[in-house]
Enzyme design. Structure first.
Site, PDB file in Angstrom:
ATOM      1  N   ARG A  82      -2.551  -2.796 -18.249  1.00 30.45           N
ATOM      2  CA  ARG A  82      -3.791  -2.015 -18.180  1.00 30.45           C
ATOM      3  C   ARG A  82      -3.614  -0.954 -17.125  1.00 30.45           C
ATOM      4  NH1 ARG A  82      -6.988  -5.025 -21.380  1.00 30.45           N
ATOM      5  NH2 ARG A  82      -8.512  -3.361 -21.428  1.00 30.45           N
TER       6      ARG A  82
ATOM      7  N   LYS B 272      -2.867   0.161 -24.851  1.00 32.21           N
ATOM      8  CA  LYS B 272      -3.289   0.030 -26.251  1.00 32.21           C
ATOM      9  C   LYS B 272      -2.039   0.033 -27.140  1.00 32.21           C
ATOM     10  CE  LYS B 272      -7.805   1.715 -24.930  1.00 32.21           C
ATOM     11  NZ  LYS B 272      -8.836   2.772 -25.007  1.00 32.21           N
TER      12      LYS B 272
ATOM     13  N   GLU C 247      -0.581   4.885  -0.500  1.00 28.03           N
ATOM     14  CA  GLU C 247      -1.366   6.095  -0.751  1.00 28.03           C
ATOM     15  C   GLU C 247      -0.476   7.326  -0.642  1.00 28.03           C
ATOM     16  OE1 GLU C 247      -4.787   6.248   1.772  1.00 28.03           O
ATOM     17  OE2 GLU C 247      -5.799   4.639   0.698  1.00 28.03           O
TER      18      GLU C 247
ATOM     19  N   TYR D 241       0.842  -1.198   0.000  1.00 28.48           N
ATOM     20  CA  TYR D 241       0.000   0.000   0.000  1.00 28.48           C
ATOM     21  C   TYR D 241       0.870   1.238   0.000  1.00 28.48           C
ATOM     22  CZ  TYR D 241      -4.997  -0.048  -0.138  1.00 28.48           C
ATOM     23  OH  TYR D 241      -6.267  -0.068  -0.607  1.00 28.48           O
TER      24      TYR D 241
ATOM     25  N   THR E 219      -4.279   5.868 -21.839  1.00 26.13           N
ATOM     26  CA  THR E 219      -4.169   4.532 -21.258  1.00 26.13           C
ATOM     27  C   THR E 219      -2.757   4.051 -21.593  1.00 26.13           C
ATOM     28  OG1 THR E 219      -4.966   3.501 -23.288  1.00 26.13           O
ATOM     29  CG2 THR E 219      -6.613   3.950 -21.581  1.00 26.13           C
TER      30      THR E 219
ATOM     31  N   ASP F 125      -6.859  13.295 -25.403  1.00 23.88           N
ATOM     32  CA  ASP F 125      -6.960  11.909 -24.926  1.00 23.88           C
ATOM     33  C   ASP F 125      -6.321  11.024 -25.995  1.00 23.88           C
ATOM     34  OD1 ASP F 125      -7.596   9.364 -24.178  1.00 23.88           O
ATOM     35  OD2 ASP F 125      -9.693   9.813 -23.666  1.00 23.88           O
TER      36      ASP F 125
HETATM   37  C1  LIG Z   1      -9.812   3.167 -24.152  1.00 25.71           C
HETATM   38  C2  LIG Z   1     -10.072   4.604 -23.993  1.00 25.71           C
HETATM   39  C3  LIG Z   1     -10.360   5.161 -22.732  1.00 25.71           C
HETATM   40  C4  LIG Z   1     -10.679   4.363 -21.512  1.00 25.71           C
HETATM   41  O1  LIG Z   1      -9.825   3.438 -21.095  1.00 25.71           O
HETATM   42  P1  LIG Z   1     -10.260   2.278 -20.079  1.00 25.71           P
HETATM   43  O2  LIG Z   1      -8.934   1.859 -19.589  1.00 25.71           O
HETATM   44  O3  LIG Z   1     -10.988   1.259 -20.888  1.00 25.71           O
HETATM   45  O4  LIG Z   1     -11.111   2.879 -19.018  1.00 25.71           O
HETATM   46  C5  LIG Z   1     -10.484   6.536 -22.655  1.00 25.71           C
HETATM   47  N1  LIG Z   1     -10.370   7.309 -23.743  1.00 25.71           N
HETATM   48  C6  LIG Z   1     -10.143   6.813 -24.960  1.00 25.71           C
HETATM   49  C7  LIG Z   1     -10.030   7.723 -26.121  1.00 25.71           C
HETATM   50  C8  LIG Z   1     -10.000   5.436 -25.127  1.00 25.71           C
HETATM   51  O5  LIG Z   1      -9.798   4.947 -26.355  1.00 25.71           O
END
Ligand SMILES: *Cc1c(COP(=O)(O)O)cnc(C)c1O
Length: 443
Positions: A261, A255, A82, A80, A252, A226
């Site tokens: 993740r 991807k 925090e 932990y 994220t 994003d």
């Molecule tokens: C995948 C994605 C997210 C969210 O990601 P999670 O890890 O699935 O919550 C946010 N914004 C965009 C543009 C995404 O493609």
């Protein structure tokens, strides 16, 4: 009192004064997953086999390296912590602080940002932290509509970001399938959002961060880029970077960036403190240290010269696959792709997205059905199919394999229309053979 039904060698009872005492805390025997939980372990083996033998064309998926997976499964899950580096609410952070510092330093170096927070649990909570940092409920946010390619968390109505905030949504032009920046500017001037999101989940074209920055400046809004889908392409130098245009960047890590993740929020110094406070203690408790470690590993990988080659190949493969599909008469939103992602409008092929995706899965090619801009159909059975090349590129595939994939996709869709199970089985065998020649990393 006796407990005859417990036969574990890890339990030791000392029966003094009639009381039962446990002299070992290993109440649960410490055996391997295979021995302890054969049911679950069997499911994992099946999933691993599926990942090995089928070909994922889901643009948000990838194969992480063995090193990333090792970090994810490390002892850091026990700790932990925090708070932030040097300011924790728990002791014992001698090594954790260094792990998080590595991840932060590497994020700053790879993306060229002034500040990085590597603690958000995933992309959606990362985005929510941005709202928490800069908006009050009822304030106006502007983002791309989900059916147009935006993400749920950019203010779509079924997400709390569309429910708790006043959300205005832009889309793409019906003719070009591309974002109409004049429309975005007009909408921004009329609605005066405090926050503007650019980026999305089904956007096959390069995002013009500089144009979005101009619009945000004109209406005095904070621009958020994003880059969840394209982070790996930016790190690999094949997509322009939002840094210098958007003061806040959300991503994220799982991807195209090919990490665990997780997520990161990056920003200029100006917004650093507000974002940090929104993540912890605003929204989250303890960071997932095992994920932080794996993020550090994936950023180390992203800084290597090989990663540039991977990113270049992802885009070359997507362009090649798009060309092959166009040659076979498929209708692609925006007419093609600049990145890793292709959005197919199946209307002209007279098959629905879900039916096509199911047939393709049967044929060993895993995709997802998706709405297309101005889709007359509902999201659960839409007209489109979304595909992408990151995972197959990580397996080492190139242009020649994209031609084969396009052929298999087309054959499977034709087979689905004829309801030919035999033909789908034949394609599945061909796909399995192809998969075998390109072993998945990390498996
Ligand atoms: C995948 C994605 C997210 C969210 O990601 P999670 O890890 O699935 O919550 C946010 N914004 C965009 C543009 C995404 O493609």
């Amino acid at each position: 009192m006796r407990l005859p039904f417990i036969s574990s060698p890890f339990l030791h009872f000392s029966n003094c004064k009639g009381e039962i005492k446990l002299t070992s805390f290993s109440i649960i025997p410490d055996t391997s997953l295979d021995v302890k939980d054969p049911t679950l372990s069997g499911l994992l083996r099946e999933e691993e086999n599926r990942q090995r033998t089928k070909l994922p064309l889901i643009p948000s998926e990838n194969y992480v390296s063995r090193a990333v997976r090792e970090a994810t499964g490390s002892v850091l899950t026990n700790k932990y912590s925090e708070g932030y580096i040097g300011k924790r609410y728990y002791e014992g952070q001698q090594w954790i602080d260094q792990v998080e510092q590595l991840a932060v330093d590497r994020a700053k170096a790879v993306f060229g940002v002034e500040h990085a927070n590597v603690q958000p649990y995933s992309g959606s909570p990362a985005n929510l932290a941005i709202y928490a940092a800069f908006l009050k409920p009822g304030d106006t946010v502007m983002g791309m509509a989900l059916p147009m390619g935006g993400h749920l968390t950019h203010g779509w109505h079924v997400s709390v970001t569309g429910g708790w905030f006043r959300s205005v949504q832009y889309g793409v032009s019906k003719e070009s399938g591309r974002i109409d920046l004049d429309e975005v500017r007009e909408l921004a001037k009329k609605e005066r959002p405090k926050l503007i999101f650019c980026g999305g989940t089904a956007v096959p074209r390069e995002i013009d961060f500089s144009a979005f920055a101009d619009i945000a400046r004109e209406v005095d809004a904070i621009l958020v880029a994003d880059i969840a889908h394209i982070a790996g392409l930016i790190a690999g130098g094949v997509h322009q970077s939002p840094v210098g245009h958007a003061p806040i960047v959300s991503t994220t890590t799982h991807k195209t960036l090919r990490g665990p993740r997780g997520a990161m929020l990056m920003s200029t110094k100006e917004y650093a403190q507000s974002l940090d406070k929104a993540v912890f203690p605003g929204l989250q408790g303890g960071p997932h240290n095992h994920t932080t470690a794996a993020i550090a590993v994936c950023l180390h990988e992203a800084a290597q010269p090989e990663f540039k080659l991977y990113a270049q190949q992802v885009v070359q493969n997507a362009k090649a696959l798009a060309e092959e599909l166009l040659d076979r008469g498929y209708n692609l939103i925006s007419g093609g792709t600049d990145n890793h992602l292709i959005l197919i409008d199946l209307t002209s092929k007279d098959i629905l997205g879900k039916r096509a995706a199911k047939a393709l899965d049967q044929a060993g090619i895993v995709t997802n059905y998706n709405t297309i801009p101005y889709d007359p159909r509902k999201p659960f059975n839409p007209s489109g199919l979304r595909i992408g090349t990151p995972a197959v590129t990580s397996r080492g595939m190139g242009k020649e394999e994209m031609r084969l994939l396009a052929q298999y996709i087309d054959e499977a869709i034709q087979a689905a229309k004829r309801e030919s199970e035999m033909e789908l089985t034949r394609i599945a065998q061909a796909v399995a053979n192809l998969a075998e020649q390109f072993p998945a990393p990390g498996l």
